[in-house]
Design a protein around this motif. Structure first.
Motif, PDB file in Angstrom:
ATOM      1  N   ALA A  50      38.596  75.759  33.946  1.00  0.00           N
ATOM      2  CA  ALA A  50      37.788  74.688  34.532  1.00  0.00           C
ATOM      3  C   ALA A  50      38.743  73.596  34.995  1.00  0.00           C
ATOM      4  O   ALA A  50      39.640  73.185  34.251  1.00  0.00           O
ATOM      5  N   THR A  51      38.555  73.119  36.219  1.00  0.00           N
ATOM      6  CA  THR A  51      39.477  72.148  36.799  1.00  0.00           C
ATOM      7  C   THR A  51      38.729  70.934  37.323  1.00  0.00           C
ATOM      8  O   THR A  51      37.551  71.010  37.676  1.00  0.00           O
ATOM      9  N   GLY A 108      42.152  71.786  40.655  1.00  0.00           N
ATOM     10  CA  GLY A 108      41.729  72.979  41.376  1.00  0.00           C
ATOM     11  C   GLY A 108      42.788  73.464  42.345  1.00  0.00           C
ATOM     12  O   GLY A 108      42.975  74.670  42.540  1.00  0.00           O
ATOM     13  N   LEU A 109      43.506  72.533  42.974  1.00  0.00           N
ATOM     14  CA  LEU A 109      44.587  72.912  43.885  1.00  0.00           C
ATOM     15  C   LEU A 109      45.757  73.508  43.115  1.00  0.00           C
ATOM     16  O   LEU A 109      46.430  74.427  43.596  1.00  0.00           O
ATOM     17  N   ILE A 110      46.010  72.985  41.925  1.00  0.00           N
ATOM     18  CA  ILE A 110      47.070  73.523  41.074  1.00  0.00           C
ATOM     19  C   ILE A 110      46.760  74.981  40.723  1.00  0.00           C
ATOM     20  O   ILE A 110      47.624  75.859  40.816  1.00  0.00           O
ATOM     21  N   ILE A 123      36.588  80.998  37.222  1.00  0.00           N
ATOM     22  CA  ILE A 123      37.220  79.712  37.533  1.00  0.00           C
ATOM     23  C   ILE A 123      36.138  78.761  38.031  1.00  0.00           C
ATOM     24  O   ILE A 123      35.346  79.117  38.916  1.00  0.00           O
ATOM     25  N   ILE A 124      36.086  77.558  37.449  1.00  0.00           N
ATOM     26  CA  ILE A 124      35.106  76.538  37.833  1.00  0.00           C
ATOM     27  C   ILE A 124      35.875  75.319  38.330  1.00  0.00           C
ATOM     28  O   ILE A 124      36.676  74.740  37.584  1.00  0.00           O
ATOM     29  N   LEU A 172      41.308  73.820  30.359  1.00  0.00           N
ATOM     30  CA  LEU A 172      40.925  72.655  31.151  1.00  0.00           C
ATOM     31  C   LEU A 172      42.151  72.091  31.864  1.00  0.00           C
ATOM     32  O   LEU A 172      43.175  71.819  31.231  1.00  0.00           O
ATOM     33  N   VAL A 173      42.036  71.897  33.190  1.00  0.00           N
ATOM     34  CA  VAL A 173      43.166  71.427  34.000  1.00  0.00           C
ATOM     35  C   VAL A 173      42.759  70.129  34.686  1.00  0.00           C
ATOM     36  O   VAL A 173      41.839  70.122  35.514  1.00  0.00           O
ATOM     37  N   HIS A 174      43.434  69.031  34.368  1.00  0.00           N
ATOM     38  CA  HIS A 174      43.058  67.714  34.879  1.00  0.00           C
ATOM     39  C   HIS A 174      43.598  67.476  36.298  1.00  0.00           C
ATOM     40  O   HIS A 174      44.292  68.327  36.877  1.00  0.00           O
TER      41      HIS A 174
END
Length: 297
Positions: free
Chosen positions: A82-83, A88-90, A113-114, A8-10
């Motif tokens: 999941a971002t 998502g840009l990262i 990738i979501i 998970l990427v914030h």
């Protein structure tokens, strides 16, 4: 699911805590039994303190640290990323960097990738406020503005070498990317959230409630769960054969004749070594105009 980790990427001005409710809901889903969850955190403060010995990391810094995170903290098994928002840009900057560095093979274990509410085309929300408060100098806010050149360059690489890839190589790795917009999101509108991706949709929620499974009408957990289960049951995309319309050579049928144009060539190799010299002046007299072979006696 025993061999899969959901990473998970914030987003901007956020932290790993933004995923707590959604992660709990996914962890309670019996259909995802065995799925591991891992939150990737990075610094995204509102302002840098004067005379501070630290700086706010930019997208390149964070993207390259994501590579180390996946290698050393999640070293085994398949991955689903999941971002949310800037996350998502990262991830796209990470994919582009890996592909351009010739390290695309290392991406092969990323099965899916979501992206939720990702500002693929930037965000105009509060643009005047950001300008007045100096956020134009913020290392991350710069890439949130509309039509950022660095964001566009990374997206071109992702589209060519990830989304449109048909084989695994040093610079290509096929990974399905699903981009979702929040139906009532006024920070990242639908055209920006969906960008130029193929697998796109809109789901209930604004920029923040899209992550809240307790919000009225929220289906984000169900969407992520469904995509993970669908992907887990499919063969890895990088092992799929080329599509049916991919050009392949076919053997000619027995007895087939071909017209051969030799142009200005000095010689033509035929069969196992029979060479017909072509000096230009003899071409029309010595070569059959249909078969491209010397006429029979």
């Amino acid at each position: 699911m025993d061999n899969t980790t959901l990473v998970l990427v914030h987003g901007f001005w956020s932290s790993t805590a933004t995923w707590h409710k959604l992660a709990r809901r996914l962890g309670d889903d019996p259909r995802l039994a065995g799925l591991r969850l891992h939150s990737f955190g990075y610094e995204s403060p509102r302002l840098r303190l004067p005379l501070s010995w630290t700086r706010i990391p930019d997208y390149h810094d964070i993207a390259q640290s994501l590579s180390a995170e996946l290698t050393f903290r999640v070293p085994h098994g398949d991955l689903v990323l999941a971002t949310h928002s800037q996350g998502g840009l990262i991830v796209q900057r990470f994919l582009a960097w890996m592909a351009n560095e010739g390290r695309a093979r290392e991406l092969a274990r990323i099965r899916l990738i979501i992206m939720l509410a990702c500002p693929n085309q930037g965000s105009d929300y509060g643009r005047s406020i950001r300008r007045m408060t100096g956020f134009g100098r913020h290392a991350q806010a710069r890439d949130l503005q509309t039509l950022s050149a660095d964001v566009a360059a990374a997206q071109r690489t992702v589209q060519r070498q990830i989304v449109a890839a048909i084989r695994l190589s040093d610079r290509e790795c096929p990974i399905p990317i699903h981009a979702y917009a929040g139906r009532s999101d006024n920070i990242v509108r639908r055209p920006s959230a969906q960008g130029g991706f193929t697998h796109v949709s809109t789901i209930p929620g604004n920029h923040f409630s899209i992550l809240d499974p307790e919000a009225k009408g929220n289906i984000t957990a169900a969407v992520i769960s469904g995509l993970i289960r669908q992907t887990a049951g499919a063969a890895p995309s990088q092992l799929e054969p080329p599509p049916a319309n991919y050009p392949l050579s076919a053997a000619p049928a027995p007895g087939t004749k071909f017209a051969v144009s030799i142009g200005e060539a000095r010689a033509v190799m035929i069969g196992d070594g029979n060479t017909q010299i072509n000096d230009g002046s003899r071409r029309s007299a010595d070569m059959d105009p249909v078969d491209g072979l010397p006429p029979e006696d």
